[in-house]
Design a protein around this motif. Structure first.
Motif, PDB file in Angstrom:
ATOM      1  N   ALA A 197       0.830  -1.199   0.000  1.00 35.62           N
ATOM      2  CA  ALA A 197       0.000   0.000   0.000  1.00 35.62           C
ATOM      3  C   ALA A 197       0.867   1.252   0.000  1.00 35.62           C
ATOM      4  N   GLY A 198       1.918   1.242   0.817  1.00 32.54           N
ATOM      5  CA  GLY A 198       2.819   2.395   0.858  1.00 32.54           C
ATOM      6  C   GLY A 198       3.551   2.610  -0.454  1.00 32.54           C
ATOM      7  N   SER A 199       3.936   1.508  -1.105  1.00 33.28           N
ATOM      8  CA  SER A 199       4.633   1.618  -2.393  1.00 33.28           C
ATOM      9  C   SER A 199       3.719   2.197  -3.471  1.00 33.28           C
ATOM     10  N   LEU A 200       2.461   1.765  -3.478  1.00 30.68           N
ATOM     11  CA  LEU A 200       1.509   2.298  -4.455  1.00 30.68           C
ATOM     12  C   LEU A 200       1.261   3.782  -4.234  1.00 30.68           C
ATOM     13  N   LYS A 201       1.146   4.176  -2.958  1.00 30.23           N
ATOM     14  CA  LYS A 201       0.956   5.591  -2.647  1.00 30.23           C
ATOM     15  C   LYS A 201       2.198   6.399  -3.029  1.00 30.23           C
ATOM     16  N   ALA A 202       3.380   5.826  -2.790  1.00 29.50           N
ATOM     17  CA  ALA A 202       4.619   6.517  -3.143  1.00 29.50           C
ATOM     18  C   ALA A 202       4.727   6.702  -4.654  1.00 29.50           C
ATOM     19  N   LEU A 203       4.342   5.668  -5.416  1.00 30.89           N
ATOM     20  CA  LEU A 203       4.353   5.774  -6.876  1.00 30.89           C
ATOM     21  C   LEU A 203       3.372   6.844  -7.350  1.00 30.89           C
ATOM     22  N   GLU A 204       2.182   6.840  -6.740  1.00 33.71           N
ATOM     23  CA  GLU A 204       1.185   7.853  -7.083  1.00 33.71           C
ATOM     24  C   GLU A 204       1.693   9.253  -6.767  1.00 33.71           C
ATOM     25  N   LEU A 205       2.383   9.387  -5.646  1.00 29.07           N
ATOM     26  CA  LEU A 205       2.948  10.684  -5.262  1.00 29.07           C
ATOM     27  C   LEU A 205       4.013  11.125  -6.261  1.00 29.07           C
ATOM     28  N   TYR A 206       4.874  10.195  -6.674  1.00 29.73           N
ATOM     29  CA  TYR A 206       5.936  10.505  -7.640  1.00 29.73           C
ATOM     30  C   TYR A 206       5.348  10.942  -8.975  1.00 29.73           C
ATOM     31  N   GLN A 207       4.309  10.229  -9.424  1.00 29.46           N
ATOM     32  CA  GLN A 207       3.696  10.543 -10.713  1.00 29.46           C
ATOM     33  C   GLN A 207       2.921  11.858 -10.682  1.00 29.46           C
ATOM     34  N   SER A 208       2.436  12.227  -9.493  1.00 27.84           N
ATOM     35  CA  SER A 208       1.634  13.449  -9.387  1.00 27.84           C
ATOM     36  C   SER A 208       2.487  14.710  -9.418  1.00 27.84           C
ATOM     37  N   GLY A 209       3.754  14.574  -9.026  1.00 27.77           N
ATOM     38  CA  GLY A 209       4.632  15.744  -8.990  1.00 27.77           C
ATOM     39  C   GLY A 209       4.311  16.725  -7.876  1.00 27.77           C
ATOM     40  N   ILE A 210       3.578  16.285  -6.860  1.00 30.99           N
ATOM     41  CA  ILE A 210       3.213  17.149  -5.742  1.00 30.99           C
ATOM     42  C   ILE A 210       4.457  17.507  -4.932  1.00 30.99           C
ATOM     43  N   ALA A 211       4.563  18.778  -4.552  1.00 29.91           N
ATOM     44  CA  ALA A 211       5.676  19.213  -3.709  1.00 29.91           C
ATOM     45  C   ALA A 211       5.550  18.587  -2.324  1.00 29.91           C
ATOM     46  N   VAL A 212       6.678  18.199  -1.751  1.00 32.43           N
ATOM     47  CA  VAL A 212       6.687  17.498  -0.469  1.00 32.43           C
ATOM     48  C   VAL A 212       7.277  18.389   0.620  1.00 32.43           C
ATOM     49  N   ASN A 213       6.569  18.514   1.725  1.00 41.35           N
ATOM     50  CA  ASN A 213       7.089  19.195   2.906  1.00 41.35           C
ATOM     51  C   ASN A 213       7.823  18.151   3.739  1.00 41.35           C
ATOM     52  N   TRP A 214       9.130  18.113   3.625  1.00 42.19           N
ATOM     53  CA  TRP A 214       9.903  17.039   4.244  1.00 42.19           C
ATOM     54  C   TRP A 214       9.866  17.087   5.767  1.00 42.19           C
ATOM     55  N   ASN A 215       9.686  18.269   6.337  1.00 41.86           N
ATOM     56  CA  ASN A 215       9.573  18.353   7.797  1.00 41.86           C
ATOM     57  C   ASN A 215       8.373  17.559   8.291  1.00 41.86           C
ATOM     58  N   PHE A 216       7.237  17.747   7.642  1.00 41.91           N
ATOM     59  CA  PHE A 216       6.032  17.017   8.020  1.00 41.91           C
ATOM     60  C   PHE A 216       6.178  15.522   7.724  1.00 41.91           C
ATOM     61  N   MET A 217       6.885  15.195   6.652  1.00 46.11           N
ATOM     62  CA  MET A 217       7.112  13.787   6.320  1.00 46.11           C
ATOM     63  C   MET A 217       7.885  13.092   7.433  1.00 46.11           C
ATOM     64  N   PHE A 218       8.959  13.717   7.908  1.00 44.89           N
ATOM     65  CA  PHE A 218       9.768  13.114   8.965  1.00 44.89           C
ATOM     66  C   PHE A 218       8.995  13.044  10.282  1.00 44.89           C
ATOM     67  N   ILE A 219       8.224  14.089  10.566  1.00 42.69           N
ATOM     68  CA  ILE A 219       7.395  14.081  11.773  1.00 42.69           C
ATOM     69  C   ILE A 219       6.385  12.940  11.705  1.00 42.69           C
ATOM     70  N   GLY A 220       5.702  12.825  10.571  1.00 46.11           N
ATOM     71  CA  GLY A 220       4.696  11.787  10.407  1.00 46.11           C
ATOM     72  C   GLY A 220       5.290  10.401  10.535  1.00 46.11           C
ATOM     73  N   ALA A 221       6.412  10.153   9.862  1.00 47.65           N
ATOM     74  CA  ALA A 221       7.040   8.825   9.912  1.00 47.65           C
ATOM     75  C   ALA A 221       7.550   8.508  11.310  1.00 47.65           C
ATOM     76  N   GLY A 222       8.213   9.472  11.937  1.00 44.96           N
ATOM     77  CA  GLY A 222       8.804   9.232  13.254  1.00 44.96           C
ATOM     78  C   GLY A 222       7.763   9.017  14.340  1.00 44.96           C
ATOM     79  N   VAL A 223       6.776   9.905  14.395  1.00 48.58           N
ATOM     80  CA  VAL A 223       5.754   9.805  15.437  1.00 48.58           C
ATOM     81  C   VAL A 223       4.917   8.548  15.253  1.00 48.58           C
TER      82      VAL A 223
END
Length: 266
Positions: A197-223
């Motif tokens: 599921a995570g891989s499919l979402k990651a592929l969808e994110l890559y194909q969408s070209g959406i800008a990523v807020n890496w601070n929130f990404m690290f917070i989300g993954a860590g917490v």
């Protein structure tokens, strides 16, 4: 999305991913209660990474044994219990993969209806109650047939509100597994599912070209990783003491709340 919403969503995802209470039911309710905006695809990927990390780290010793045994079985060194467990996790993953591929976008969107989620939360709470009441807890050895049946039940979890862990533990109890072993197999079975599921979402994110807020990404993954790890540990320690009934009652109340919140919007 601000940092407080990011932390709240990560805590909620980490807590509900492995407890039999439906993460989807909570994630649709939180924005309504808190008035926040949608967290976005990138954040979904981050919390999937977090929960996957938690379950892999928690079961790292078991995983190491079953991976070595699985490669040994491929090399013709026989099938011990660890090798069988590895094959059974793979076998149990097939149904959800096949059903997930076959669902159309329209069907998936219809299943995300708040009232569908509320109904599933209640219906599968009743099924969990029934399994708990008739559970014989006879063994801690799983067969290929058990793996197939649990896998078929897991496919039902594609209906939001079902709870993947809840429905697989329910299946394990109905098949005569002990609570603890049913939960452990459910958690091991979650690893390929969350990874896919995570891989499919990651592929969808890559194909969408959406800008990523890496601070929130690290917070989300860590917490989400920390909370999910603690959730797994707490659940397995207390399972035999408290049983499944607290989760059944919680789901029933949650389902009624969801109906109360969303019925007027239908």
């Amino acid at each position: 999305m601000d940092i407080f919403q990011a932390i709240a969503l990560a805590v909620l995802q980490g807590l509900t991913e492995f407890l039999p209470i439906s993460s989807s039911a909570h994630l649709i309710l939180l924005p309504v209660v808190a008035g926040g905006e949608d967290q976005g695809l990138a954040f979904d990927v981050a919390v999937h990474v977090g929960t996957l990390t938690a379950v892999v780290v928690y079961f790292r010793k078991i995983l190491a044994k079953i991976i070595v045994a699985w490669f040994g079985s491929l090399a013709g060194k026989g099938f011990n219990e660890e090798a069988k467990l590895a094959w059974y996790v793979g076998l149990g993953t097939i149904p959800v993969g096949l059903v997930g591929i076959s669902l159309s976008d329209a069907t998936q969107e219809a299943l995300r209806s708040p009232l569908v989620i509320a109904a599933a939360t209640i219906v599968f709470a009743v099924l969990l109650w029934w399994a708990e009441k008739r559970a014989k807890e006879q063994h801690e050895i799983i067969s290929w047939w058990d793996a197939v049946m649990i896998g078929l039940f897991q496919a039902v979890a594609l209906i939001p509100g079902t709870s993947r862990s809840g429905i697989t533990i329910t299946a394990g109890l109905l098949l005569g597994l002990t609570r603890e072993y049913a939960a452990k197999f459910s958690f091991l079975l979650s690893i390929p599912v969350i990874a896919l599921a995570g891989s499919l979402k990651a592929l969808e994110l890559y194909q969408s070209g959406i800008a990523v807020n890496w601070n929130f990404m690290f917070i989300g993954a860590g917490v989400s990783a920390i909370v999910a790890y603690l959730s797994i540990s707490w659940f397995l320690r207390l399972l035999d003491r408290i049983g499944m009934m607290p989760f059944v009652w919680y789901r029933l109340v949650l389902g009624v709340v969801l109906i109360g919140v969303f019925a007027g919007q239908a």
